[in-house]
Design a protein around this motif. Structure first.
Motif, PDB file in Angstrom:
ATOM      1  N   GLN A 104       0.831  -1.193   0.000  1.00 43.44           N
ATOM      2  CA  GLN A 104       0.000   0.000   0.000  1.00 43.44           C
ATOM      3  C   GLN A 104       0.871   1.251   0.000  1.00 43.44           C
ATOM      4  N   SER A 105       0.338   2.264  -0.696  1.00 44.26           N
ATOM      5  CA  SER A 105       1.046   3.543  -0.743  1.00 44.26           C
ATOM      6  C   SER A 105       0.486   4.462   0.303  1.00 44.26           C
ATOM      7  N   PRO A 106       1.302   5.219   1.004  1.00 47.14           N
ATOM      8  CA  PRO A 106       0.815   6.134   2.035  1.00 47.14           C
ATOM      9  C   PRO A 106       0.165   7.359   1.414  1.00 47.14           C
ATOM     10  N   THR A 107      -0.788   7.930   2.153  1.00 45.93           N
ATOM     11  CA  THR A 107      -1.444   9.155   1.686  1.00 45.93           C
ATOM     12  C   THR A 107      -0.642  10.385   2.061  1.00 45.93           C
ATOM     13  N   SER A 108       0.180  10.231   3.107  1.00 44.44           N
ATOM     14  CA  SER A 108       1.073  11.328   3.498  1.00 44.44           C
ATOM     15  C   SER A 108       2.258  10.743   4.271  1.00 44.44           C
ATOM     16  N   ILE A 109       3.343  11.479   4.235  1.00 42.63           N
ATOM     17  CA  ILE A 109       4.586  11.006   4.876  1.00 42.63           C
ATOM     18  C   ILE A 109       5.146  12.144   5.719  1.00 42.63           C
ATOM     19  N   MET A 110       5.401  11.816   6.989  1.00 43.78           N
ATOM     20  CA  MET A 110       5.972  12.781   7.923  1.00 43.78           C
ATOM     21  C   MET A 110       7.429  12.406   8.187  1.00 43.78           C
ATOM     22  N   LYS A 111       8.340  13.386   8.049  1.00 43.70           N
ATOM     23  CA  LYS A 111       9.765  13.122   8.278  1.00 43.70           C
ATOM     24  C   LYS A 111      10.344  14.233   9.159  1.00 43.70           C
ATOM     25  N   VAL A 112      11.044  13.809  10.224  1.00 42.48           N
ATOM     26  CA  VAL A 112      11.732  14.750  11.116  1.00 42.48           C
ATOM     27  C   VAL A 112      13.213  14.363  11.164  1.00 42.48           C
ATOM     28  N   GLU A 113      14.082  15.309  10.911  1.00 40.82           N
ATOM     29  CA  GLU A 113      15.526  15.037  10.935  1.00 40.82           C
ATOM     30  C   GLU A 113      16.109  15.541  12.254  1.00 40.82           C
ATOM     31  N   ILE A 114      16.790  14.631  12.946  1.00 34.34           N
ATOM     32  CA  ILE A 114      17.413  14.943  14.234  1.00 34.34           C
ATOM     33  C   ILE A 114      18.847  15.378  13.973  1.00 34.34           C
ATOM     34  N   PRO A 115      19.275  16.524  14.473  1.00 33.79           N
ATOM     35  CA  PRO A 115      20.655  16.966  14.251  1.00 33.79           C
ATOM     36  C   PRO A 115      21.631  16.112  15.074  1.00 33.79           C
ATOM     37  N   VAL A 116      22.460  15.357  14.377  1.00 31.30           N
ATOM     38  CA  VAL A 116      23.439  14.480  15.063  1.00 31.30           C
ATOM     39  C   VAL A 116      24.419  15.288  15.896  1.00 31.30           C
ATOM     40  N   GLN A 117      24.793  16.469  15.414  1.00 31.31           N
ATOM     41  CA  GLN A 117      25.748  17.283  16.144  1.00 31.31           C
ATOM     42  C   GLN A 117      25.176  17.733  17.484  1.00 31.31           C
ATOM     43  N   SER A 118      23.860  18.014  17.512  1.00 24.59           N
ATOM     44  CA  SER A 118      23.231  18.391  18.784  1.00 24.59           C
ATOM     45  C   SER A 118      23.290  17.244  19.772  1.00 24.59           C
ATOM     46  N   LEU A 119      23.059  16.039  19.259  1.00 29.82           N
ATOM     47  CA  LEU A 119      23.175  14.869  20.147  1.00 29.82           C
ATOM     48  C   LEU A 119      24.610  14.701  20.649  1.00 29.82           C
ATOM     49  N   ARG A 120      25.568  14.945  19.761  1.00 29.89           N
ATOM     50  CA  ARG A 120      26.963  14.819  20.185  1.00 29.89           C
ATOM     51  C   ARG A 120      27.299  15.862  21.255  1.00 29.89           C
ATOM     52  N   ASN A 121      26.797  17.050  21.084  1.00 30.39           N
ATOM     53  CA  ASN A 121      27.069  18.094  22.072  1.00 30.39           C
ATOM     54  C   ASN A 121      26.508  17.707  23.448  1.00 30.39           C
ATOM     55  N   VAL A 122      25.322  17.104  23.424  1.00 27.42           N
ATOM     56  CA  VAL A 122      24.740  16.668  24.680  1.00 27.42           C
ATOM     57  C   VAL A 122      25.561  15.520  25.286  1.00 27.42           C
ATOM     58  N   LEU A 123      25.960  14.583  24.414  1.00 28.56           N
ATOM     59  CA  LEU A 123      26.752  13.438  24.905  1.00 28.56           C
ATOM     60  C   LEU A 123      28.093  13.884  25.479  1.00 28.56           C
ATOM     61  N   LYS A 124      28.660  14.972  24.925  1.00 27.79           N
ATOM     62  CA  LYS A 124      29.944  15.443  25.438  1.00 27.79           C
ATOM     63  C   LYS A 124      29.836  15.974  26.861  1.00 27.79           C
ATOM     64  N   GLN A 125      28.640  16.442  27.220  1.00 25.50           N
ATOM     65  CA  GLN A 125      28.478  17.028  28.546  1.00 25.50           C
ATOM     66  C   GLN A 125      28.397  15.972  29.661  1.00 25.50           C
ATOM     67  N   ILE A 126      28.181  14.726  29.293  1.00 20.47           N
ATOM     68  CA  ILE A 126      27.947  13.706  30.324  1.00 20.47           C
ATOM     69  C   ILE A 126      29.229  13.303  31.059  1.00 20.47           C
ATOM     70  N   PRO A 127      30.343  12.954  30.379  1.00 15.49           N
ATOM     71  CA  PRO A 127      31.499  12.397  31.120  1.00 15.49           C
ATOM     72  C   PRO A 127      32.216  13.399  32.014  1.00 15.49           C
ATOM     73  N   HIS A 128      32.332  14.664  31.568  1.00 16.96           N
ATOM     74  CA  HIS A 128      33.057  15.675  32.340  1.00 16.96           C
ATOM     75  C   HIS A 128      34.550  15.367  32.432  1.00 16.96           C
ATOM     76  N   THR A 129      35.097  14.631  31.494  1.00 17.74           N
ATOM     77  CA  THR A 129      36.546  14.359  31.466  1.00 17.74           C
ATOM     78  C   THR A 129      37.044  14.532  30.044  1.00 17.74           C
TER      79      THR A 129
END
Length: 590
Positions: free
Chosen positions: A177-202
């Motif tokens: 079946q073909s969809p009637t509409s398609i929703m796409k959201v792109e997550i910025p990988v760099q934003s995730l990396r920036n958040v991940l960098k804040q966790i270790p603190h080393t």
């Protein structure tokens, strides 16, 4: 090498080591306990930070997912995707603007959304937060969104280096079946990396978000400076199983220890893992531990050097004292230790010298007392020799004179004179062996004047070069008297007395034997026992007299031995230890 073999030095080192080992052990225990406590607290802190960041990320993405799903019931999207040809242009434009506004709000509602798009195949347009265009969503992205939506629990899909979230409307489509509409959201990988960098603190620590059912991960370091480390961490995480429980541990990776904390997320279908090199966390404690080791090594070195200094300070005077004792042990009594030192060893030296002086005095007194006692005993033993045969000798002399046997009488008187001259000469306790040998022959000549018809005396060998050896006076005559009185008293004829001289096994031996028939084994054993007895109060006459005098003069190696003679009677043998003497000097005036 001799230094380490010294018991004093080793005892000093061991004593000092035993005194610091408990303190060192306690310090080491405190250090290790502190390291374990710090490691535990840091692990708890890491777990709290992982949980906090993961919960925040889940909350943000849950809100995004909820917003995406609200489009399912959106009236404008439903009408545009199904009734597009029948909708007037104005209403179509108004609906599109409302959808655009909603996407704009969605884009600005979270830092984790780079952009969002809504593609309506029936209209052939793609709506985004800043308008719309006629560029459709690529088929590759649609396939990935379909695959994630119906095959995994994760709302994400990684396409190249982009992290996407999407949804196909209506829900529940199958692959044909073909969809009637398609929703796409792109997550910025760099934003995730920036958040991940804040966790270790080393500096060298990091965080990684692993997908559970897909082959992708996002690391805090964009370049993934150590891909091998990430792969090792992924294997460690996979080995923990799928129990969906948070955890932590200490792992060795490439000869380096890491503290690792991880926590899974059911909403994201992923696991957040944080790793920190242990040495970075425990560097202060490790620094103190290294300082403790250095201090311990330095302490041991100081102990060894201090013990050596004490050893040298004590060993030199002790060595002098021990050397003096060893000289005394070897018989050197005329030594004295200088004692200029003011330490306790000076007192020991002075007391040693005083002790040695007193000991020399006591030894001299005891030695002189013993010599006087021995000389007195020698005089007493010598005075016990009573020439009983003289009574009978006078009767023999009378008979010779009565028979006008003047020649034999004169020779007999000469023998008696020599005999009396020898036994009454008391100037010396010892005489040359040659003189004692000649006296024994004089004695037998006197006796032969009486017993020549029933016995004879044979002298075999002579002292020769051993004639100058000094022996106690009157040691051979008692052996001859014993043979005459006890060996041959009942011998009517053919009696034999044999006197022989020999040197054997370092001993000068003079033997007197007879061919008497009266000796029994019991008598011989009793005689043995008397000679070997140590009773000082026992009467010392005859053979025992000679035996005691020989031992007093020459020691226990000398004495009288008794055995059965080859002639059948008793064999008495005088044994004297041989000393280095000059060859004998003849006694011409005897």
């Amino acid at each position: 090498m001799r230094l380490w073999q010294s018991s004093i030095y080793l005892n000093l080192v061991l004593a000092f080591l035993l005194s610091i080992i408990p303190m060192y052990t306690l310090s080491l225990y405190i250090s290790l306990s502190g390291a374990a406590s710090v490691r535990e607290e840091i692990t708890k802190s890491m777990q709290s930070r992982v949980h906090f960041y993961l919960s925040s990320f889940e909350a943000e993405l849950s809100r995004v997912i909820k917003s995406m799903r609200e489009f399912i019931n959106d009236a404008d999207l439903s009408m545009l995707s199904t009734l597009y040809p029948n909708i007037p242009t104005y209403e179509r434009f108004t609906m599109t603007n409302r959808l655009e506004s909603k996407l704009f709000l969605l884009n600005n509602s979270s830092q984790y959304i780079a952009n969002s798009k809504l593609y309506i195949p029936s209209m052939g347009i793609t709506i985004h937060g800043s308008g719309y265009d006629e560029k459709p969503i690529p088929d590759e992205e649609i396939r990935e969104i379909r695959s994630v939506q119906y095959n995994t629990l994760s709302p994400f899909t990684m396409l190249g280096d982009r992290l996407l979230m999407g949804s196909l409307f209506p829900l529940g489509l199958n692959a044909a079946q073909s969809p009637t509409s398609i929703m796409k959201v792109e997550i910025p990988v760099q934003s995730l990396r920036n958040v991940l960098k804040q966790i270790p603190h080393t500096a060298e620590g990091g965080a990684v978000l692993f997908a559970r059912d897909q082959d992708w991960h996002i690391a805090s370091d964009q370049g993934e400076r150590d891909p091998a480390l990430i792969q090792q961490l992924k294997k460690l995480w996979e080995n923990q199983g799928n129990d969906q429980k948070a955890g932590s541990g200490r792992f060795e990776i490439d000869n380096r220890f890491y503290l690792v904390t991880y926590e899974p997320s059911e909403i994201l279908d992923a696991t957040l893992l944080v790793y920190v090199p242990e040495e970075q966390i425990l560097y202060p404690i490790s620094h103190y531990f290294v300082m403790l080791i250095v201090l311990s090594i330095f302490s041991v070195a100081v102990i060894i050097l201090f013990s050596y200094w004490i050893y040298r300070m004590l060993h030199k005077p002790l060595r002098v004292l021990v050397s003096a004792f060893r000289r005394v042990e070897n018989g050197y009594m005329d030594i004295s230790i200088p004692h200029q030192t003011a330490f306790e060893f000076g007192y020991l030296y002075r007391q040693f010298n005083v002790m040695l002086s007193r000991l020399n005095t006591l030894i001299q007194e005891v030695y002189e007392q013993k010599i006087r006692s021995q000389r007195a005993e020698l005089k007493q033993l010598q005075s016990q020799i009573n020439p009983h045969f003289l009574y009978n000798s006078f009767f023999v002399l009378k008979r010779m004179i009565a028979a006008d046997d003047n020649k034999n009488a004169i020779r007999f008187v000469e023998h008696l004179g020599n005999y009396f001259q020898y036994i009454t000469r008391n100037a010396d306790d010892a005489v040359p062996l040659e003189a004692e040998w000649l006296h024994a022959r004089t004695y037998t000549d006197i006796q032969m004047a009486r017993f020549s018809r029933r016995l004879r005396t044979d002298y075999i060998d002579e002292p020769g070069p051993y004639g100058s050896v000094h022996v106690p006076r009157l040691i051979i005559q008692p052996l001859l008297e014993n043979a005459l009185q006890y060996g041959l008293p009942n011998k009517i004829k053919d009696g034999i007395i044999r006197v022989s001289f020999a040197v054997k096994r370092g001993l000068i031996c003079i033997a007197v034997e007879d061919n008497g028939e009266e000796l029994t084994n019991e008598q011989l054993n009793r005689l043995h026992a008397k000679l070997n007895a140590r009773d000082e109060q026992m009467e010392t006459t005859g053979l025992i007299n000679v035996h005691r005098r020989l031992q007093l003069m020459f020691g226990n190696d000398a004495g009288v031995l008794v055995s059965r003679s080859s002639l059948g009677g008793l064999r008495t043998e005088i044994c004297i230890p041989m000393k280095e003497e000059e060859p004998n000097v003849s006694i011409a005036d005897h």
